[in-house]
Design a protein around this motif. Structure first.
Motif, PDB file in Angstrom:
ATOM      1  N   ASP A 261       0.751  -1.740  -0.230  1.00 57.64           N
ATOM      2  CA  ASP A 261      -0.071   0.030   0.115  1.00 57.64           C
ATOM      3  C   ASP A 261       0.780   1.430   0.233  1.00 57.64           C
ATOM      4  OD1 ASP A 261      -2.147  -1.541   0.287  1.00 57.64           O
ATOM      5  OD2 ASP A 261      -2.367  -1.470   1.839  1.00 57.64           O
ATOM      6  N   VAL A 262       0.240   1.935  -0.500  1.00 49.93           N
ATOM      7  CA  VAL A 262       1.249   3.491  -0.778  1.00 49.93           C
ATOM      8  C   VAL A 262       0.323   5.043  -0.292  1.00 49.93           C
ATOM      9  CG1 VAL A 262       2.365   5.414  -2.145  1.00 49.93           C
ATOM     10  CG2 VAL A 262       2.452   2.597  -2.915  1.00 49.93           C
ATOM     11  N   MET A 263       1.169   5.726   0.760  1.00 53.54           N
ATOM     12  CA  MET A 263       0.940   6.503   1.004  1.00 53.54           C
ATOM     13  C   MET A 263       1.154   7.801   1.079  1.00 53.54           C
ATOM     14  SD  MET A 263      -1.527   7.471   4.919  1.00 53.54           S
ATOM     15  CE  MET A 263      -2.467   6.562   5.017  1.00 53.54           C
ATOM     16  N   VAL A 264       1.266   9.499   1.081  1.00 53.33           N
ATOM     17  CA  VAL A 264       1.722  10.565   0.848  1.00 53.33           C
ATOM     18  C   VAL A 264       0.710  11.745   1.570  1.00 53.33           C
ATOM     19  CG1 VAL A 264       2.962   9.542  -1.531  1.00 53.33           C
ATOM     20  CG2 VAL A 264       0.677  11.272  -1.297  1.00 53.33           C
ATOM     21  N   CYS A 265       1.993  11.714   2.612  1.00 53.69           N
ATOM     22  CA  CYS A 265       1.711  12.818   3.911  1.00 53.69           C
ATOM     23  C   CYS A 265       2.152  14.281   2.953  1.00 53.69           C
ATOM     24  CB  CYS A 265       1.824  12.564   5.045  1.00 53.69           C
ATOM     25  SG  CYS A 265       0.682  11.147   5.120  1.00 53.69           S
ATOM     26  N   PRO A 266       0.918  14.892   2.511  1.00 53.22           N
ATOM     27  CA  PRO A 266       1.586  16.653   2.221  1.00 53.22           C
ATOM     28  C   PRO A 266       1.392  17.487   3.388  1.00 53.22           C
ATOM     29  CG  PRO A 266      -0.195  15.613   0.776  1.00 53.22           C
ATOM     30  CD  PRO A 266      -0.557  14.833   1.847  1.00 53.22           C
ATOM     31  N   PRO A 267       1.968  18.327   3.157  1.00 54.41           N
ATOM     32  CA  PRO A 267       1.790  19.458   3.830  1.00 54.41           C
ATOM     33  C   PRO A 267       0.183  20.487   3.560  1.00 54.41           C
ATOM     34  CG  PRO A 267       3.071  20.372   2.875  1.00 54.41           C
ATOM     35  CD  PRO A 267       2.617  18.974   1.894  1.00 54.41           C
ATOM     36  N   PHE A 268      -0.292  20.559   4.533  1.00 57.95           N
ATOM     37  CA  PHE A 268      -2.129  20.777   4.895  1.00 57.95           C
ATOM     38  C   PHE A 268      -1.777  21.187   3.516  1.00 57.95           C
ATOM     39  CE2 PHE A 268      -1.755  20.047   9.926  1.00 57.95           C
ATOM     40  CZ  PHE A 268      -2.284  19.879   9.562  1.00 57.95           C
ATOM     41  N   THR A 269      -1.637  22.024   3.391  1.00 58.87           N
ATOM     42  CA  THR A 269      -1.724  23.428   1.987  1.00 58.87           C
ATOM     43  C   THR A 269      -1.811  22.936   1.015  1.00 58.87           C
ATOM     44  OG1 THR A 269       0.415  24.420   1.912  1.00 58.87           O
ATOM     45  CG2 THR A 269      -1.187  26.015   2.809  1.00 58.87           C
TER      46      THR A 269
ATOM     47  N   VAL B 133      -3.434  17.383  -3.498  1.00 65.83           N
ATOM     48  CA  VAL B 133      -3.398  16.090  -3.970  1.00 65.83           C
ATOM     49  C   VAL B 133      -3.958  14.761  -3.631  1.00 65.83           C
ATOM     50  CG1 VAL B 133      -1.631  14.361  -2.871  1.00 65.83           C
ATOM     51  CG2 VAL B 133      -0.572  16.925  -3.010  1.00 65.83           C
ATOM     52  N   VAL B 134      -5.181  15.373  -3.381  1.00 65.64           N
ATOM     53  CA  VAL B 134      -5.877  13.979  -3.540  1.00 65.64           C
ATOM     54  C   VAL B 134      -6.846  13.897  -4.750  1.00 65.64           C
ATOM     55  CG1 VAL B 134      -8.242  13.908  -2.347  1.00 65.64           C
ATOM     56  CG2 VAL B 134      -7.019  14.352  -0.410  1.00 65.64           C
ATOM     57  N   ALA B 135      -7.192  14.890  -5.120  1.00 69.63           N
ATOM     58  CA  ALA B 135      -7.756  15.207  -6.660  1.00 69.63           C
ATOM     59  C   ALA B 135      -6.612  14.480  -7.509  1.00 69.63           C
ATOM     60  CB  ALA B 135      -7.979  17.140  -6.315  1.00 69.63           C
ATOM     61  N   ALA B 136      -5.541  14.967  -7.071  1.00 70.49           N
ATOM     62  CA  ALA B 136      -4.433  14.334  -8.785  1.00 70.49           C
ATOM     63  C   ALA B 136      -4.121  12.745  -8.227  1.00 70.49           C
ATOM     64  CB  ALA B 136      -3.292  15.057  -8.481  1.00 70.49           C
ATOM     65  N   ALA B 137      -4.670  12.848  -7.123  1.00 73.20           N
ATOM     66  CA  ALA B 137      -4.086  10.265  -6.896  1.00 73.20           C
ATOM     67  C   ALA B 137      -5.978  10.129  -7.092  1.00 73.20           C
ATOM     68  CB  ALA B 137      -3.985  10.566  -5.066  1.00 73.20           C
ATOM     69  N   SER B 138      -7.008  11.224  -7.163  1.00 73.20           N
ATOM     70  CA  SER B 138      -7.663  10.253  -7.572  1.00 73.20           C
ATOM     71  C   SER B 138      -7.592   8.941  -8.959  1.00 73.20           C
ATOM     72  CB  SER B 138      -8.427  11.640  -7.665  1.00 73.20           C
ATOM     73  OG  SER B 138      -9.888  10.363  -8.522  1.00 73.20           O
ATOM     74  N   GLY B 139      -7.823   7.788  -8.980  1.00 73.27           N
ATOM     75  CA  GLY B 139      -8.296   6.880  -9.695  1.00 73.27           C
ATOM     76  C   GLY B 139      -7.040   6.106  -9.460  1.00 73.27           C
ATOM     77  N   SER B 140      -6.228   6.344  -8.345  1.00 68.00           N
ATOM     78  CA  SER B 140      -4.621   5.448  -8.119  1.00 68.00           C
ATOM     79  C   SER B 140      -4.599   4.954  -7.102  1.00 68.00           C
ATOM     80  CB  SER B 140      -3.322   6.797  -8.082  1.00 68.00           C
ATOM     81  OG  SER B 140      -3.160   7.403  -7.188  1.00 68.00           O
ATOM     82  N   ALA B 141      -4.438   4.419  -6.784  1.00 65.30           N
ATOM     83  CA  ALA B 141      -3.775   3.667  -6.010  1.00 65.30           C
ATOM     84  C   ALA B 141      -3.202   4.029  -4.323  1.00 65.30           C
ATOM     85  CB  ALA B 141      -3.545   1.842  -6.166  1.00 65.30           C
ATOM     86  N   ILE B 142      -2.890   5.716  -4.529  1.00 63.99           N
ATOM     87  CA  ILE B 142      -2.709   6.487  -3.066  1.00 63.99           C
ATOM     88  C   ILE B 142      -3.367   6.741  -2.495  1.00 63.99           C
ATOM     89  CG2 ILE B 142      -0.599   7.824  -3.198  1.00 63.99           C
ATOM     90  CD1 ILE B 142      -0.150   8.094  -6.219  1.00 63.99           C
ATOM     91  N   ALA B 143      -3.137   6.003  -0.862  1.00 61.38           N
ATOM     92  CA  ALA B 143      -3.505   7.446  -0.658  1.00 61.38           C
ATOM     93  C   ALA B 143      -3.395   8.767   0.330  1.00 61.38           C
ATOM     94  CB  ALA B 143      -4.342   6.000   0.673  1.00 61.38           C
ATOM     95  N   VAL B 144      -3.982   9.433   0.482  1.00 56.99           N
ATOM     96  CA  VAL B 144      -2.965  10.486   1.328  1.00 56.99           C
ATOM     97  C   VAL B 144      -3.965  10.904   2.924  1.00 56.99           C
ATOM     98  CG1 VAL B 144      -3.630  13.130   1.125  1.00 56.99           C
ATOM     99  CG2 VAL B 144      -3.983  11.601  -1.268  1.00 56.99           C
ATOM    100  N   GLY B 145      -2.909  11.269   3.798  1.00 61.94           N
ATOM    101  CA  GLY B 145      -3.055  11.387   4.746  1.00 61.94           C
ATOM    102  C   GLY B 145      -2.450  12.700   5.453  1.00 61.94           C
ATOM    103  N   GLY B 146      -2.808  13.202   6.122  1.00 58.28           N
ATOM    104  CA  GLY B 146      -2.085  14.336   6.963  1.00 58.28           C
ATOM    105  C   GLY B 146      -1.089  14.058   7.856  1.00 58.28           C
TER     106      GLY B 146
END
Ligand code: PEP
Length: 251
Positions: free
Chosen positions: A39-47, A52-65
């Motif tokens: 599983d792959v996740m990225v935790c970008p800055p809040f801003t 990043v959620v929009a750009a990752a949509s349709g991929s298997a990348i999860a996003v975290g804070g």
């Protein structure tokens, strides 16, 4: 809860919106061409989370804070709540990172309250623990991480809503790492402690990530250990090629 390992990138306070979007797109392209074993996740800055959620949509990348407040809302200028992260599309949040514990004086009790809030909001809490160099040299590593674990896990925590990140403070961003044997020893102790705290059923399948100067060169030595449930990657997650190389070492 997944039985796959998790490789999570902590981007810290790096990247403007366009940089973050370019980075996640580059990663998504590589993953589409060769789906990884973990599983792959990225935790970008809040801003940058929204984009990043929009750009990752349709991929298997999860996003975290990278942090959240313990309250769901209220008079907390500058803070972000767990429901806000969830609302943005986050699946998880890193809590108790040593940079938060050091730079913001966060205590285990605060981390525990934040983890409870994350759980309440439907986020996985990635709870970071780890010893300082002085504690390691004094032979206190297992005692320190056991105390942090017990102090930071909220009531009712389970492997479905909790990931532990073992990050020796002296290994973060320094290029220094414990040996794989040392990592295995600490991870096995954490898994045993978690069983004692959460109970056999709730701790089953708990992922304990290793973090601290993970690079493409050393990732395999950690990620192939049975007690290592993945990696939390700082600096090397800011370069798509390096992060991708680390992901590809996952068995
Ligand atoms: C981190 O900050 O979570 C981390 C592991 O950083 P780095 O990989 O740069 O040591």
């Amino acid at each position: 809860m997944s039985t796959r390992k998790l490789v999570c990138g902590n981007w810290k306070m790096n990247g403007l919106k366009a940089d973050s979007v370019a980075l996640v797109r580059a990663l998504a392209e590589r993953m589409a061409a060769a789906p990884p074993a973990c599983d792959v996740m990225v935790c970008p800055p809040f801003t940058a989370i929204d984009r990043v959620v929009a750009a990752a949509s349709g991929s298997a990348i999860a996003v975290g804070g990278q942090d959240c407040h313990a309250a769901a809302s209220g008079a907390h200028t500058g803070d972000i709540s767990a429901p806000m992260l969830r609302d943005l599309g986050c699946a998880a949040v890193i809590l108790g990172h040593s940079e938060r514990r050091t730079n913001h004086g966060e205590t285990d009790a605060q981390v525990r309250a934040k983890a409870a809030a994350a759980r309440q909001a439907g986020l996985v809490a990635i709870v970071a623990i780890g010893e300082t160099l002085a504690q390691r040299e004094a032979g206190e590593t297992l005692r320190v991480v056991a105390g942090q674990l017990r102090g930071s896990l909220p009531e009712g925590a389970s492997a479905a809503d909790t990931v532990i990140a073992y990050e020796p403070v002296w290994a973060i961003g320094t290029g220094r790492t414990p040996s794989p044997a040392d990592v295995a020893q600490v991870h096995e102790a954490i898994l045993a402690d978690a069983r004692a705290i959460m109970g056999e059923t709730k701790s089953a399948g708990l992922r304990v990530l290793y973090g601290g100067s993970v690079t493409p060169a050393n990732a395999q030595s950690f990620l192939t250990l049975a007690s290592v449930g993945g990696a939390l990657v700082g600096g090397a997650s800011l370069k798509a090629d390096q992060f991708w190389s680390i992901i590809q070492t996952c068995p």
